[in-house]
Design an enzyme around this catalytic site. Structure first.
Site, short mmCIF file in Angstrom:
data_model
loop_
_atom_site.label_atom_id
_atom_site.label_comp_id
_atom_site.label_asym_id
_atom_site.label_seq_id
_atom_site.Cartn_x
_atom_site.Cartn_y
_atom_site.Cartn_z
N HIS A 155 0.77 -1.33 0.02
CA HIS A 155 0.06 -0.13 -0.02
C HIS A 155 0.84 1.31 -0.12
O HIS A 155 0.30 2.28 -0.01
CB HIS A 155 -1.04 -0.07 1.32
CG HIS A 155 -2.15 -0.93 0.93
ND1 HIS A 155 -3.37 -0.48 0.75
CD2 HIS A 155 -2.09 -2.41 1.31
CE1 HIS A 155 -4.00 -1.69 0.54
NE2 HIS A 155 -3.40 -2.73 0.91
N ASP A 363 3.96 9.26 -1.38
CA ASP A 363 2.56 8.57 -0.76
C ASP A 363 2.44 7.44 -1.65
O ASP A 363 2.68 7.82 -2.70
CB ASP A 363 1.42 9.63 -0.87
CG ASP A 363 0.51 9.29 0.39
OD1 ASP A 363 0.39 7.98 0.76
OD2 ASP A 363 -0.16 10.30 0.97
C1 GDG Z 1 -1.98 3.96 3.02
C2 GDG Z 1 -1.00 4.75 2.13
C3 GDG Z 1 -2.62 4.50 0.49
C4 GDG Z 1 -8.20 10.59 7.79
N1 GDG Z 1 -8.62 11.49 8.64
C5 GDG Z 1 -9.75 10.93 9.12
C6 GDG Z 1 -10.18 9.70 8.32
N2 GDG Z 1 -8.99 9.61 7.32
C7 GDG Z 1 -9.02 8.66 6.41
C8 GDG Z 1 -9.13 9.42 5.08
C9 GDG Z 1 -8.64 8.18 4.03
C10 GDG Z 1 -7.45 7.41 5.00
O1 GDG Z 1 -8.07 8.00 6.39
C11 GDG Z 1 -6.39 7.78 4.65
O2 GDG Z 1 -5.96 7.43 3.64
P1 GDG Z 1 -4.60 7.88 2.65
O3 GDG Z 1 -4.68 6.93 1.55
O4 GDG Z 1 -4.53 9.09 2.30
O5 GDG Z 1 -3.30 7.58 3.60
P2 GDG Z 1 -2.73 6.43 4.53
O6 GDG Z 1 -3.43 5.90 6.01
O7 GDG Z 1 -1.27 6.67 4.80
O8 GDG Z 1 -2.73 4.99 3.73
C12 GDG Z 1 -1.47 5.41 1.19
C13 GDG Z 1 -3.77 3.88 1.38
O9 GDG Z 1 -2.59 3.25 2.39
C14 GDG Z 1 -4.34 2.83 0.53
O10 GDG Z 1 -3.83 1.88 -0.13
O11 GDG Z 1 -3.48 5.39 -0.37
O12 GDG Z 1 -0.53 5.98 0.18
O13 GDG Z 1 0.10 5.38 2.99
O14 GDG Z 1 -9.87 7.45 3.78
O15 GDG Z 1 -10.31 9.82 4.58
N3 GDG Z 1 -11.33 9.07 8.31
C15 GDG Z 1 -12.13 9.63 9.11
N4 GDG Z 1 -11.89 10.77 9.84
C16 GDG Z 1 -10.67 11.47 9.99
O16 GDG Z 1 -10.67 12.47 10.80
N5 GDG Z 1 -13.34 8.90 9.41
#
Ligand code: GDG
Length: 472
Positions: A155, A363
């Protein structure tokens, strides 16, 4: 019918309200297509964990939950996975802290998981392992005689070979990768890095169709960009204006424009750098002071890891300095919150924001970029400012693409975004929505699983791919 067996560091058992986290949302439809088992860490620590998992049945999915000892948690999770692999994979080799004890703990937990899982497997199960905590799992399963198709999805970014090679143990991990039949990453850039690493570092041979061969193993390495539940997110955003927290935010903003950032508090996300870019924007555009508010939502994460505690201090210092020097009575330039908001509120706040600032230093994909676009009002969409180092930038080419290390460039993009004509905003947004529609989360899961099913099964158990050597 084959079962789908998902293995991930943390297992997300749906709670009483049926709420589900990130990976659970991503796999929901895959589990609709296959009856399944989801195996991994319960999140709990026990003095003497059972050798076999606790089984919980919920609908079509059985959850198999393993506890860890506190040493396991420290060495495998906080140590090798999050202090060595995470920074290295994100090109932050200066932050990587390798310890032999942590690496041994990482291998030990993978071995323990493999032997517990092997007993639950049926011959035609499709096994799908997720993320960097579990790279050696297939190798351990193979050594126990498991011949099922096993896929791995990574991921986070896969760095250039010369960066990954700085990590002690990296060649053993590359050998372990070859025990998978299919290795998925988010982008072609990552796939290319991994393929080059396999060729240059362990002498794998690359065949047509991106299949790598080493000894009697063949692994296909390919990009499968993860998507979001577009329809679900749009529906949440459409309903969001009635939510009290969203209404309160609307009232608090008055006539000011909102800029939003949403990230786990992680140094890969570029949060202090982004705050300084916003500061640069305000210095270069004094007419915007008092007319724009930047809201940064950054739920705390991995706070037991020293580098994250250090980041938290750095963000607070930067925030205090900027708000202190540029704020005025009645106007705070940056609002910073570290609590987690319910998903519908998040959707509503994205929709309110004229600009989505997604500027990670690195990322794998970045789902926030996609969620921000999905949440927009089609008649008056906001503008996404997106780092060229997020996997999402390979797909969302109609965002304003920036180098997150260049504060002047990001500041300029904020200025352009706030002044962009409605016509251009709609044009860019519609093109990004096409991509989000055609490559949503169910497309991602089904294209990965179809590719895994198409891999040939390779006869009986192979000799163990040696990954240990440093296990004590
Ligand atoms: C890893 C990889 C890859 C955030 N704050 C809140 C909240 N979030 C949710 C967001 C989003 C998720 O968390 C974060 O996803 P990301 O993709 O931006 O980043 P990582 O957590 O680092 O994820 C990344 C991912 O895996 C999938 O393969 O894209 O590159 O690092 O969905 O919305 N959700 C809620 N409240 C918050 O305050 N409910």
């Amino acid at each position: 019918m084959s079962r789908l067996v998902v293995v991930s560091n943390r297992v997300a058992v749906p709670d009483a309200k049926g709420a589900a986290g990130g990976l659970a949302v991503a796999l929901r439809e895959a589990f609709e297509a296959y009856p399944g088992l989801w195996f991994g860490w319960s999140g709990k620590v026990a003095a003497q964990p059972a050798a076999q998992p606790r089984l919980v049945d919920k609908g079509r999915v059985q959850y198999a939950l393993m506890d860890l000892t506190s040493i396991d948690r420290q060495e495998y999770y906080s140590g090798f996975a999050n202090r060595a692999l995470w920074p290295t994979m994100h090109y932050r080799i200066g932050l990587a802290d390798f310890s032999r004890a942590d690496y041994a703990g990482y291998l030990r937990v993978n071995r323990t998981f493999a032997s517990a899982l092997a007993r639950l497997l049926k011959p035609d199960d499709l096994i799908w392992v997720h993320d960097y905590h579990l790279i050696p799992l297939a190798s351990e399963l193979r050594s126990l005689g498991v011949t099922n198709r096993i896929g791995y999805f990574h991921h986070i970014p896969w760095p250039a070979p010369e960066v990954f090679a700085t990590l002690p143990g990296s060649t053993q991990l590359l050998r372990a990768i070859m025990s998978y039949d299919l290795v998925g990453v988010h982008t072609e850039r990552d796939a290319d890095n991994l393929r080059r690493g396999l060729v240059q570092e362990i002498g794998a041979v690359q065949h047509k169709g991106d299949v790598l061969e080493l000894g009697d193993r063949r692994a296909l390495v390919k990009g499968f960009p993860i998507g979001i539940d577009l329809a679900g997110f749009q529906a949440a955003a459409n309903r969001s204006s009635t939510h009290p927290l969203v209404r309160q935010t609307i009232a608090g903003l008055g006539s000011r424009n909102l800029i939003i950032g949403v990230d786990r508090l992680d140094y890969s996300k570029g949060i202090p750098e982004r705050m300084e870019s916003f500061e640069r924007f305000l210095i270069s555009n004094p007419d915007q002071r008092g007319r724009v508010t930047y809201l940064q939502i950054a739920p705390t994460s991995r706070s037991e890891v020293p580098e994250y505690a250090e980041l938290s201090r750095a963000v607070n210092d930067t925030l205090g300095r900027i708000n202190g020097s540029l704020g005025e009575p009645g106007w705070v330039p940056i609002h910073y919150v570290t609590s987690t908001y319910p998903r519908p509120v998040l959707a509503g706040l994205y929709r309110l924001a004229k600009v989505g600032l997604v500027t990670p230093i690195r990322d794998g994909m970045n789902l926030v970029a996609k969620e921000y676009v999905a949440a927009q009002n089609p008649a008056d969409p906001g503008v996404l400012v997106l780092s060229k180092f997020a996997g999402a930038a390979q797909q969302l080419t109609d965002a304003l693409i920036v180098n997150p290390n260049d504060k002047f460039e990001v500041a300029e993009a904020i200025q352009v975004a706030l002044h962009m004509s409605l016509e251009e905003r709609i044009h860019r947004w519609s093109r990004m929505m096409k991509t989000l529609k055609s490559q949503d989360v169910s497309w991602w899961a089904s294209s990965y699983l179809n590719a895994l099913k198409s891999r040939k099964v390779h006869g009986p158990a192979r000799s163990k791919v040696k990954i240990a050597g440093t296990t004590h």
